[in-house]
Design an enzyme around this catalytic site. Structure first.
Site, PDB file in Angstrom:
ATOM      1  N   ASP A 122     -11.056   3.011   4.692  1.00 29.24           N
ATOM      2  CA  ASP A 122     -11.536   1.627   4.597  1.00 29.24           C
ATOM      3  C   ASP A 122     -13.059   1.579   4.468  1.00 29.24           C
ATOM      4  O   ASP A 122     -13.610   0.582   4.002  1.00 29.24           O
ATOM      5  CB  ASP A 122     -11.167   0.852   5.881  1.00 29.24           C
ATOM      6  CG  ASP A 122      -9.815   0.164   5.812  1.00 29.24           C
ATOM      7  OD1 ASP A 122      -9.491  -0.396   4.744  1.00 29.24           O
ATOM      8  OD2 ASP A 122      -9.106   0.160   6.839  1.00 29.24           O
ATOM      9  N   LYS A 179       0.845  -1.207   0.000  1.00 30.37           N
ATOM     10  CA  LYS A 179       0.000   0.000   0.000  1.00 30.37           C
ATOM     11  C   LYS A 179       0.875   1.249   0.000  1.00 30.37           C
ATOM     12  O   LYS A 179       0.573   2.233  -0.673  1.00 30.37           O
ATOM     13  CB  LYS A 179      -0.935  -0.024   1.222  1.00 30.37           C
ATOM     14  CG  LYS A 179      -2.044  -1.073   1.100  1.00 30.37           C
ATOM     15  CD  LYS A 179      -2.789  -1.335   2.404  1.00 30.37           C
ATOM     16  CE  LYS A 179      -3.743  -2.512   2.247  1.00 30.37           C
ATOM     17  NZ  LYS A 179      -4.424  -2.907   3.491  1.00 30.37           N
ATOM     18  N   GLN A 221      -4.218  -1.499   9.780  1.00 27.14           N
ATOM     19  CA  GLN A 221      -4.270  -2.840   9.205  1.00 27.14           C
ATOM     20  C   GLN A 221      -4.879  -3.820  10.207  1.00 27.14           C
ATOM     21  O   GLN A 221      -4.456  -3.889  11.366  1.00 27.14           O
ATOM     22  CB  GLN A 221      -2.853  -3.284   8.775  1.00 27.14           C
ATOM     23  CG  GLN A 221      -2.790  -4.619   8.068  1.00 27.14           C
ATOM     24  CD  GLN A 221      -3.440  -4.604   6.677  1.00 27.14           C
ATOM     25  OE1 GLN A 221      -3.543  -3.568   6.024  1.00 27.14           O
ATOM     26  NE2 GLN A 221      -3.892  -5.761   6.221  1.00 27.14           N
TER      27      GLN A 221
HETATM   28  N1  GUN Z   1      -6.991  -6.634   6.601  1.00 24.80           N
HETATM   29  C1  GUN Z   1      -7.393  -7.373   5.566  1.00 24.80           C
HETATM   30  N2  GUN Z   1      -8.049  -6.614   4.655  1.00 24.80           N
HETATM   31  C2  GUN Z   1      -8.064  -5.352   5.160  1.00 24.80           C
HETATM   32  C3  GUN Z   1      -8.598  -4.122   4.691  1.00 24.80           C
HETATM   33  O1  GUN Z   1      -9.213  -4.029   3.623  1.00 24.80           O
HETATM   34  N3  GUN Z   1      -8.382  -3.038   5.501  1.00 24.80           N
HETATM   35  C4  GUN Z   1      -7.737  -3.134   6.688  1.00 24.80           C
HETATM   36  N4  GUN Z   1      -7.609  -2.015   7.405  1.00 24.80           N
HETATM   37  N5  GUN Z   1      -7.235  -4.263   7.146  1.00 24.80           N
HETATM   38  C5  GUN Z   1      -7.408  -5.369   6.384  1.00 24.80           C
END
Ligand code: GUN
Length: 297
Positions: free
Chosen positions: A119, A52, A96
């Site tokens: 998110d 990311k 995350q």
């Molecule tokens: N862990 C797995 N997928 C995601 C996501 O889309 N966002 C976040 N913040 N954590 C994750």
């Protein structure tokens, strides 16, 4: 011939358009900023967050990364979130998931100011999505919609079956598919671990979305001939490779490919789209918070 849906190619086009949005924001005096927070020593989570951050760099978004010791008290994470909420250079915040057991995920999601919740997990943003007034569409569901659109796969009137009811994928995606809106208007079914006669449901799907988190759970025998198969799963399974593992989806690709009309591979299908839509939400957040208008793809 089965069409292989190329998520890398579609995501690359979206990233190019997002880079244009970043230029527009820069011309308006704004550098969009995304903060990622990692409180985990899970190698997969570490890899996702690094990717990311790389994506941010590629399109000109200012990536800020914070790592918190997974054994630290929860307050350390909440203090970090408070600081990022108050930082005008940070337009989007992503913590995350999963967070360690001693940290309440529910409170983490609520601590992020909804305007920076790229998110789309905050209850305010979930409510807006369900009401058909989304502020941020969650990245994976949004990416799935964009993939289908890129391949002119019609959702209107289609029987869509989603296997998996997670807050991150299954539930928001179902909500998007039922909306009276582009890439919506589908007759949508969510299946889960208590669904009876799963195969009867999956084999009725015009579009099957596998998001159960179980390696190779769906095979070709469970599909309708010609169905579109969207595989959201990313599972590390032991393998005789350099890394000691390989990635497989929730779909048994080889058998499904024989039956499907179109299918996403793993890797290279939904994954890159999820990452691209995080960039999308970040520039959208920067535009909304600063009043500099952009044209989103
Ligand atoms: N862990 C797995 N997928 C995601 C996501 O889309 N966002 C976040 N913040 N954590 C994750």
């Amino acid at each position: 011939m089965t069409e292989i849906i190329d998520g890398n190619a579609v995501a690359s086009e979206i990233r190019t358009e997002i880079a244009d949005c970043v230029k527009t924001l820069e011309d308006g005096g704004v550098t969009p900023g995304l903060a990622t927070v990692l409180m985990s020593d899970d190698p997969a989570s570490d890899t996702y967050v690094s990717m990311k951050q790389q994506d941010c760099e590629e399109v000109g978004i200012n990536g800020i990364h914070v790592e918190i010791d997974p054994d630290a008290p929860a307050e350390e994470l909440f203090d970090t979130i408070d600081r990022l909420n108050d930082d005008p250079e940070v337009h989007g915040i992503l913590v995350q998931l999963p967070v360690p057991d001693h940290v309440a995920k529910r409170d983490v999601i609520r601590a992020i100011t909804p305007e920076k919740d790229v998110d789309g997990f905050h209850p305010e943003n979930v409510g807006r999505l369900v009401a058909g007034d989304a502020r941020f569409k969650p990245c994976t569901p949004h990416g799935v919609q964009k993939l289908l659109a890129a391949y002119d796969i019609e959702t209107e009137g289609a029987d869509v079956v989603i296997v998996g009811r997670s807050d991150i994928v299954g539930k928001p995606l179902a909500n998007l598919f039922v909306q009276k809106a582009p890439q919506g208007n589908a007759t949508t079914t969510i299946c889960h671990s208590r669904t009876e006669d799963l195969e009867a449901k999956t084999s009725s799907a015009d579009i099957l979305v596998a998001a159960a988190g179980v390696p190779e759970f769906i095979d070709g025998s469970m599909l309708q001939s010609g169905a579109t198969v969207i595989d959201v799963g990313v599972n590390r399974v032991d393998a005789d490779t350099e890394k000691g593992y390989k990635l497989v989806g929730d779909v048994e690709y080889e058998s499904a490919k024989e039956i499907a009309g179109a299918i996403t591979p793993v890797p290279g299908g939904v994954g890159p789209m999820t990452r691209a839509m995080l960039l999308y939400n970040t520039v959208a957040a920067a535009s909304e918070q600063t009043g500099v208008e952009i044209e989103l793809p």
